[in-house]
Design a protein around this motif. Structure first.
Motif, mmCIF file in Angstrom:
data_model
loop_
_atom_site.group_PDB
_atom_site.id
_atom_site.type_symbol
_atom_site.label_atom_id
_atom_site.label_comp_id
_atom_site.label_asym_id
_atom_site.label_seq_id
_atom_site.Cartn_x
_atom_site.Cartn_y
_atom_site.Cartn_z
ATOM 1 N N VAL A 82 72.813 43.843 31.467
ATOM 2 C CA VAL A 82 72.536 45.008 30.904
ATOM 3 C C VAL A 82 73.714 46.146 31.169
ATOM 4 O O VAL A 82 74.753 45.956 32.334
ATOM 5 N N GLY A 83 74.396 47.271 29.619
ATOM 6 C CA GLY A 83 74.919 47.399 29.483
ATOM 7 C C GLY A 83 75.618 48.102 30.452
ATOM 8 O O GLY A 83 74.125 48.943 30.793
ATOM 9 N N GLY A 84 76.332 49.673 29.919
ATOM 10 C CA GLY A 84 76.719 51.097 30.833
ATOM 11 C C GLY A 84 77.501 50.933 32.165
ATOM 12 O O GLY A 84 77.758 49.813 32.533
ATOM 13 N N PHE A 85 78.005 51.528 32.247
ATOM 14 C CA PHE A 85 79.349 51.818 33.415
ATOM 15 C C PHE A 85 78.410 53.567 34.019
ATOM 16 O O PHE A 85 78.248 54.945 33.976
ATOM 17 N N GLY A 86 77.992 53.424 35.713
ATOM 18 C CA GLY A 86 77.277 53.919 36.034
ATOM 19 C C GLY A 86 75.661 54.051 35.130
ATOM 20 O O GLY A 86 75.046 53.667 35.488
ATOM 21 N N LEU A 87 76.222 56.345 34.778
ATOM 22 C CA LEU A 87 74.805 56.292 34.281
ATOM 23 C C LEU A 87 75.058 56.780 32.399
ATOM 24 O O LEU A 87 74.267 56.985 31.142
ATOM 25 N N CYS A 88 76.879 55.745 31.874
ATOM 26 C CA CYS A 88 76.998 55.980 30.455
ATOM 27 C C CYS A 88 76.664 55.538 29.895
ATOM 28 O O CYS A 88 76.998 53.611 30.430
#
Length: 237
Positions: free
Chosen positions: A26-32
């Motif tokens: 699942v992609g993403g960094f934190g909620l970004c």
């Protein structure tokens, strides 16, 4: 053929793809740059016993945090595990497995999985608990290295800003983060995008991820785009 990649909703895009016991990247960094609609659809699918590869697990009640609340995630392969009370509670209670990775190692494990590289050596983590049970080797440069294996997923869920109907993706600023690596590491990739354009409307030089890596597309034009923490400077009195 390209139009068959576009689905009317996130639920339809996941239909026939997700199942109990799968591994998902699942992609993403934190909620970004997280695929918000696809995560909600995954929750609604009821699939359980999942292993989630993601930099972190969102926050309580949002992002992957929703799947923790419904106990659909059995194991997390991640890097940053803060800012989620339910994650902490389940882990400390022995209800959630955790495979912890230095952030750069996690990114490279995903990239290696997408590139067909089975494993690689890295200095990061040597001499720490991260290296426990793993092969280590000293190279001619005199340094010790840890052998890390590649990561692959049954399904990848990613978020992009724009796509054309062939699945060519454009990411916006820092939302690019883990998304391309997650997309390439999955056997099947579903992309959530804010804008869909026709084939040829994206300059080839502007494509960040070629459509060959993307199998399904769903449009979510109004994502929440939450901010984890907002810090402002107090005005002088």
């Amino acid at each position: 053929m390209s139009k068959r990649k576009v689905f009317a909703s996130a639920d339809e895009a996941l239909r026939g793809l997700v199942a109990d016991g799968q591994t998902l990247a699942v992609g993403g960094f934190g909620l970004c740059g997280i695929p918000e609609a696809l995560i909600a659809a995954l929750r609604d699918s009821g699939a359980k016993g999942l292993t989630a590869i993601s930099n972190n697990a969102g926050v309580d009640g949002f992002g992957l945090g929703m799947l923790l609340e419904t106990r659909q995630i059995r194991k997390m392969i991640s890097s940053y595990v803060g800012e989620n009370k339910e994650f902490e509670r389940q882990y400390l209670a022995g209800e959630l497995e955790l495979e912890f990775n230095p952030q750069g190692t996690l990114a490279e494990r995903l990239r290696a999985g997408g590139a067909g590289i089975p494993a690689f050596f890295t200095r990061t983590g040597y001499g720490t608990v991260v290296a426990d049970g793993k092969e280590t080797r000293q190279f001619p440069d005199g340094h010790w290295y840890v052998l890390e294996t590649a990561l692959k997923a049954d399904v990848s869920l990613v978020k992009a800003w724009k796509a054309d109907e062939a699945g060519n993706l454009v990411f916006r600023k820092t939302a690019r983060n883990f998304n391309p690596a997650c997309a390439m590491a999955g056997k099947v990739c579903v992309a959530e995008v804010e804008e869909l354009v026709g084939i040829g409307d994206i300059d080839p030089d502007h494509v960040h991820l070629p459509g060959i890596y993307v199998d399904r597309i769903v449009v979510n034009p109004t994502p929440e785009k939450r901010i984890e923490q907002r810090t402002v400077r107090q005005g002088e009195k």
